[in-house]
Design an enzyme around this catalytic site. Structure first.
Site, PDB file in Angstrom:
ATOM      1  CB  SER A  15      40.520  34.092  36.301  1.00 53.83           C
ATOM      2  OG  SER A  15      39.348  34.575  36.941  1.00 53.83           O
ATOM      3  CB  SER A  17      36.158  35.644  37.407  1.00 55.13           C
ATOM      4  OG  SER A  17      36.711  35.776  38.699  1.00 55.13           O
ATOM      5  CE  LYS A  71      42.589  42.254  44.295  1.00 54.51           C
ATOM      6  NZ  LYS A  71      42.369  41.282  45.386  1.00 54.51           N
ATOM      7  CG  ASN A  92      37.350  43.264  44.613  1.00 51.30           C
ATOM      8  OD1 ASN A  92      36.499  44.125  44.877  1.00 51.30           O
ATOM      9  ND2 ASN A  92      37.130  41.978  44.822  1.00 51.30           N
ATOM     10  N   GLY A 131      51.339  39.782  54.212  1.00 51.94           N
ATOM     11  CA  GLY A 131      51.020  40.462  52.957  1.00 51.94           C
ATOM     12  C   GLY A 131      50.109  41.651  53.194  1.00 51.94           C
ATOM     13  CB  ALA A 132      50.688  45.028  54.026  1.00 57.42           C
ATOM     14  N   GLY A 133      49.317  44.063  50.758  1.00 54.11           N
ATOM     15  CA  GLY A 133      48.861  44.648  49.508  1.00 54.11           C
ATOM     16  C   GLY A 133      47.352  44.803  49.495  1.00 54.11           C
ATOM     17  CB  ALA A 135      44.372  40.302  48.521  1.00 53.60           C
TER      18      ALA A 135
END
Length: 280
Positions: A15, A17, A71, A92, A131-133, A135
């Site tokens: 990451s 971040s 998430k 998030n 992708g339906a998670g 994010a």
């Protein structure tokens, strides 16, 4: 002013971040420490999340970022959700203030920020979301807010895709979102593809679809940013697609996240320059 913040997720050692937020904080004369809380390193799964969130509260964390696979699992642990997080159904960012945990979602606005810079004028008549998670939910809400006329959602868990399509249609208008089980069928008349699964991450290498399904008339947006050049983006550029790498969304959500952490406005251009230097 000193701040302790962190990121909870799996496989997050790459990451950016910590470096992004700590460097931006220095420009604002803040002392900020950003701690990675990696489920993989700890050898635990999502079941450890309640204990980790409680520990962060007790240890005086000001904020937590939340990433895959937490998430949606984090929501029952929170005291309150922002309107955006409630609409998306995923969190998030958790702001911890006076012992209360408030969930936000900066992924959607982050994706929009990056999309408008990387793919100006892109056709939004028919967009496929793979992708339906957590994010993916954020990207779905964001692209519909930008004016997508039809969003087709593809996910290996059909019920998850259907639930997201139903929620998006309820928020943005009937029939604006639907589902398809076959990615080839979904892409047939599409103008854009948003990829929102972990495939392509260092931990989950590979490409999420067959390269022959791509064509020059489709723009491709990737959310994976470690590595920045994923197999999907490489394949898309090879066939002539316009592309948006995952760094754009990452920087966009970090800019808003910094505001939630600190109450201060980050310098978006500076953060993006720093991000590109880190990955370069």
């Amino acid at each position: 002013m000193k701040l302790l913040v962190g990121l909870i997720g799996a496989g997050i050692q790459g990451s950016m971040s910590p470096a992004l937020h700590e460097e931006e904080a220095r420009h604002h004369e803040l002392r900020l420490h950003y701690q990675l809380i990696d489920l993989d390193v700890a050898g635990v799964g999502v079941e450890a999340l309640p204990g980790l969130v409680q520990a962060a509260r007790l240890m005086g964390f000001a904020c937590l970022n939340i990433t895959y696979p937490c998430k949606q699992a984090v929501i029952p642990l929170l005291d309150e959700l922002s309107e955006e997080a409630r609409a998306i159904g995923a969190v998030n960012t958790v702001v911890i203030s006076r012992g209360r945990l408030v969930g936000h979602n900066t992924d959607g606005t982050g994706w929009s920020w990056g999309f408008q810079r990387a793919l100006p004028g892109a056709n939004l008549a028919r967009v496929v979301l793979l992708g339906a998670g957590g994010a993916g939910s954020a990207c779905a809400d964001a692209v519909l807010r930008l004016g997508a006329r039809r969003l087709v959602i593809v996910d290996r868990e059909a019920r998850r895709a259907a639930a997201l399509a139903e929620r998006m249609s309820a928020i943005h208008g009937a029939d604006r979102a639907g589902i398809e089980t076959d990615i080839a069928v979904a892409l047939k008349d599409a103008y854009g593809l948003i990829h929102a699964t972990p495939t392509g991450m260092t931990k989950y290498p590979g490409i999420p679809l067959k390269e022959e399904l791509l064509r020059p008339g489709i723009w491709v947006s990737e959310i994976v940013y470690v590595p920045l050049e994923t197999p999907l983006l490489i394949a898309a550029r090879r066939v002539g697609c316009r592309t948006m790498d995952g760094g754009h969304m990452n920087v966009g959500q970090a800019v808003r996240g910094f505001k939630l952490f600190t109450g201060l406005d980050a310098d978006a251009a500076r953060m993006e320059t720093h991000f590109r230097r880190l990955v370069g």
